[in-house]
Scaffold this active site. Structure first.
Site, PDB file in Angstrom:
ATOM      1  N   ASP A   1      -2.101  18.846  -9.347  1.00 27.84           N
ATOM      2  CA  ASP A   1      -1.954  18.424  -7.659  1.00 27.84           C
ATOM      3  C   ASP A   1      -0.436  18.414  -7.174  1.00 27.84           C
ATOM      4  O   ASP A   1      -0.184  18.703  -6.113  1.00 27.84           O
ATOM      5  CB  ASP A   1      -2.790  17.130  -7.475  1.00 27.84           C
ATOM      6  CG  ASP A   1      -4.378  17.182  -7.439  1.00 27.84           C
ATOM      7  OD1 ASP A   1      -4.685  18.478  -7.603  1.00 27.84           O
ATOM      8  OD2 ASP A   1      -5.008  16.335  -7.403  1.00 27.84           O
TER       9      ASP A   1
ATOM     10  N   ASP B   1       5.500  -5.834  -1.337  1.00 30.47           N
ATOM     11  CA  ASP B   1       6.186  -4.686  -2.077  1.00 30.47           C
ATOM     12  C   ASP B   1       6.561  -3.414  -1.283  1.00 30.47           C
ATOM     13  O   ASP B   1       7.403  -2.549  -1.707  1.00 30.47           O
ATOM     14  CB  ASP B   1       5.463  -4.249  -3.456  1.00 30.47           C
ATOM     15  CG  ASP B   1       5.469  -5.251  -4.457  1.00 30.47           C
ATOM     16  OD1 ASP B   1       6.301  -6.349  -4.344  1.00 30.47           O
ATOM     17  OD2 ASP B   1       4.891  -5.212  -5.648  1.00 30.47           O
TER      18      ASP B   1
ATOM     19  N   ASN C   1      -2.521   5.363  -2.271  1.00 31.87           N
ATOM     20  CA  ASN C   1      -3.386   4.480  -1.375  1.00 31.87           C
ATOM     21  C   ASN C   1      -4.661   4.015  -2.167  1.00 31.87           C
ATOM     22  O   ASN C   1      -4.983   2.891  -2.196  1.00 31.87           O
ATOM     23  CB  ASN C   1      -3.705   5.398  -0.305  1.00 31.87           C
ATOM     24  CG  ASN C   1      -4.977   4.754   0.631  1.00 31.87           C
ATOM     25  OD1 ASN C   1      -4.567   3.523   1.201  1.00 31.87           O
ATOM     26  ND2 ASN C   1      -6.118   5.303   0.496  1.00 31.87           N
TER      27      ASN C   1
ATOM     28  N   SER D   1      -4.931   3.757  -5.272  1.00 25.60           N
ATOM     29  CA  SER D   1      -4.779   2.737  -6.582  1.00 25.60           C
ATOM     30  C   SER D   1      -4.486   1.368  -6.085  1.00 25.60           C
ATOM     31  O   SER D   1      -4.634   0.494  -6.876  1.00 25.60           O
ATOM     32  CB  SER D   1      -3.581   3.349  -7.581  1.00 25.60           C
ATOM     33  OG  SER D   1      -2.524   3.302  -6.544  1.00 25.60           O
TER      34      SER D   1
ATOM     35  N   ALA E   1       0.887  -5.100  -2.532  1.00 30.54           N
ATOM     36  CA  ALA E   1       0.995  -6.280  -2.886  1.00 30.54           C
ATOM     37  C   ALA E   1       1.340  -7.392  -1.785  1.00 30.54           C
ATOM     38  O   ALA E   1       2.541  -7.779  -1.930  1.00 30.54           O
ATOM     39  CB  ALA E   1       1.867  -6.405  -4.110  1.00 30.54           C
TER      40      ALA E   1
ATOM     41  N   GLN F   1       8.019  12.911  -4.349  1.00 30.80           N
ATOM     42  CA  GLN F   1       8.915  13.982  -4.885  1.00 30.80           C
ATOM     43  C   GLN F   1      10.435  13.663  -4.218  1.00 30.80           C
ATOM     44  O   GLN F   1      11.348  13.867  -4.780  1.00 30.80           O
ATOM     45  CB  GLN F   1       8.293  15.249  -4.233  1.00 30.80           C
ATOM     46  CG  GLN F   1       7.037  15.671  -5.073  1.00 30.80           C
ATOM     47  CD  GLN F   1       6.221  17.007  -4.624  1.00 30.80           C
ATOM     48  OE1 GLN F   1       6.696  17.453  -3.531  1.00 30.80           O
ATOM     49  NE2 GLN F   1       5.507  17.376  -5.539  1.00 30.80           N
TER      50      GLN F   1
END
Length: 289
Positions: free
Chosen positions: A79, A178, A192, A194, A213, A247
């Protein structure tokens, strides 16, 4: 099963441009196999210059040259490779086929053993082209496009960051924690997901704004139409870091802003007609197991 509204087809299927996963010289045999399969179907193969050099070939073209000469691009890897290819070829408005040599493969749905059948289907017009929403953003004088997400996060792991957000110029929230993820529907199954953000059907046009968080438990993910312009202003004295599709990285100082809106064009992806997003979720996320 609901029929997809988009019925675009390639104007011709004569030439394909291949881009290989970077730093993977072991892919030479895979490339030669792909080249043979395509040429057996009377599809000429051209290769991107960095990919060619990586596997010891001398006939590579720049990505711009490739986009001007081919009918579609072929991303070989996972991906991450497909994300990079889609972003770099964005202005060419050319479809990309993803061949999955990675693990999860939410975007790259065709494995090597499925490629011969797909090429037969391709020649028989039995395929589909998905159009995926892209995001345009700006940080100071830097402009960029994102396929999956834009992450605004703290520079130091020892402190939280405060980010003030506006929608169409009007304040709507202050995030303290965070950081914040601004995701496309395609990217909803990436970072998103996770951190507890929602999964959104990939052909939807929407922004997903998910705090990372958050200090306050009242902060929740937000899904909103893509016709708004969003602005995030950094209040933290240490500034922030903006990461585009995992990236590209930009540094932002205190009181500077990141502006985000839907891109003027969409990414085009070649898929099997049989591909079904909900079956992909079931397989990749092991739902029901």
């Amino acid at each position: 099963m609901k029929v997809e509204k988009n019925s675009q087809k390639l104007k011709s299927i004569n030439t394909a441009g291949v881009i290989l996963k970077p730093s993977s010289p072991e892919l030479k045999d895979e490339y030669l196999n792909i080249k043979e399969l395509f040429e057996n179907m009377d599809i000429k193969i051209l290769i991107e210059i960095n990919s060619a050099k990586m596997i010891g070939l001398n006939d590579g073209l720049t990505l711009d040259e490739l986009c001007n000469k081919v009918d579609f691009l072929v991303s070989v890897g996972g991906d991450g490779t497909l994300l990079s290819v889609s972003r770099k070829s964005f202005k060419s408005n050319i479809p990309v086929l993803g061949i999955n040599l990675g693990t999860l493969g939410f975007l790259t749905d065709i494995n090597m053993d499925e490629l011969p059948k797909f090429l037969n289907d391709l020649k028989s017009d039995n395929y589909k082209i998905d159009e995926r929403m892209m995001v345009e953003g700006s940080v100071n004088l830097n402009k960029f496009v994102a396929f999956n997400d834009i992450v605004i996060t703290r520079k130091s792991i020892s402190s939280m960051i405060k980010i003030n957000a506006k929608i169409d110029g009007k304040p709507f929230n202050s995030y303290f924690g965070d950081g914040v993820i601004i995701s496309t529907p395609t990217g909803s199954t990436a970072y998103n997901l996770s951190v507890g953000g929602p999964i959104v059907y990939p052909l939807t046009e929407a922004f997903i704004i998910t705090p990372v968080a958050p200090h306050s438990l009242t902060q929740r993910p937000l899904v909103m139409p893509a016709d708004f312009e969003i602005e995030f202003k950094i209040s933290d004295s240490q500034g922030a870091v903006v990461i585009v599709d995992g990236q590209d990285i930009y540094e932002v100082e205190q009181n500077e802003s990141i502006k985000i809106k839907i891109a003027s064009q969409k990414a085009k992806m070649l898929h099997r007609c049989e591909r079904n997003f909900f079956e992909v979720l079931n397989e990749k996320l092991a739902w029901g197991n």
